[in-house]
Design a protein around this motif. Structure first.
Motif, short mmCIF file in Angstrom:
data_model
loop_
_atom_site.label_atom_id
_atom_site.label_comp_id
_atom_site.label_asym_id
_atom_site.label_seq_id
_atom_site.Cartn_x
_atom_site.Cartn_y
_atom_site.Cartn_z
N ALA A 61 0.91 -1.33 0.14
CA ALA A 61 -0.05 0.15 0.07
C ALA A 61 0.87 1.10 0.07
O ALA A 61 2.10 1.10 0.49
N LEU A 119 -2.40 -5.12 6.04
CA LEU A 119 -1.17 -4.75 5.17
C LEU A 119 0.06 -5.34 5.67
O LEU A 119 0.09 -5.33 7.28
N PRO A 167 3.23 -1.34 4.18
CA PRO A 167 2.92 -0.19 3.60
C PRO A 167 4.00 0.97 3.48
O PRO A 167 4.94 0.77 4.31
#
Length: 165
Positions: free
Chosen positions: A110, A143, A146
């Motif tokens: 991300a 996630l 990130p």
């Protein structure tokens, strides 16, 4: 391969210890988003301008509404996420947090950035948001890695990275 697991349910509210909260932005927020963005436009352009071309100097309220409607659709489809930082009564937009699928090559799953309005730069609210976002993503999002653009690497470094295949 999808960006997020099919069964992921995105957070609809996240409370900061300073009394503000995050929630997904909506087109209906235009009346509080537009003055926040345009009131901090010069600084926001210095951050996002080269990478995103945003916010344009002449952005109208209608253009902002269209942009927020697009964000709202993307959130619903889990394509990307824009969270508004709001006061308790949601009468003032104080900033935004963006959680996007990675555009640039590398191991990140991300790309995340955030901002506060000019009057909150250097305040406890900004410090709380800076501390909150990585912890929130680690605890409430699926996630692993990130990338915090503007934090882990500069926007210039991010722009220079090759695009994802």
């Amino acid at each position: 391969m999808p960006w997020l697991p099919d069964d992921f349910v995105h957070p609809t509210r996240a409370d900061l210890p300073t009394g503000q909260h995050l929630r997904p932005i909506r087109a209906a927020d235009t009346a509080i988003d537009h003055p926040a963005v345009m009131g901090s436009r010069e600084r926001l352009w210095s951050i996002y301008g080269e990478a995103w071309g945003w916010p344009p100097a002449t952005m109208t309220e209608e253009q902002d509404r269209e942009d927020l409607a697009r964000h709202e659709r993307e959130i619903e489809a889990h394509e990307s996420f824009n969270y508004a930082l709001l006061d308790e009564d949601e009468t003032e937009l104080l900033g935004c947090v963006y959680v996007d699928p990675p555009e640039k090559a590398g191991d990140a799953d991300a790309e995340v950035s955030w901002w506060v309005v000019d009057r909150l730069v250097g305040t406890d609210v900004e410090a709380a948001l800076d501390a909150f976002v990585p912890r929130w993503l680690a605890e409430d999002w699926p996630l692993r890695a990130p990338r915090y653009v503007g934090r882990d690497l500069s926007w210039a470094e991010w722009t220079a990275l090759p695009d994802r295949d």
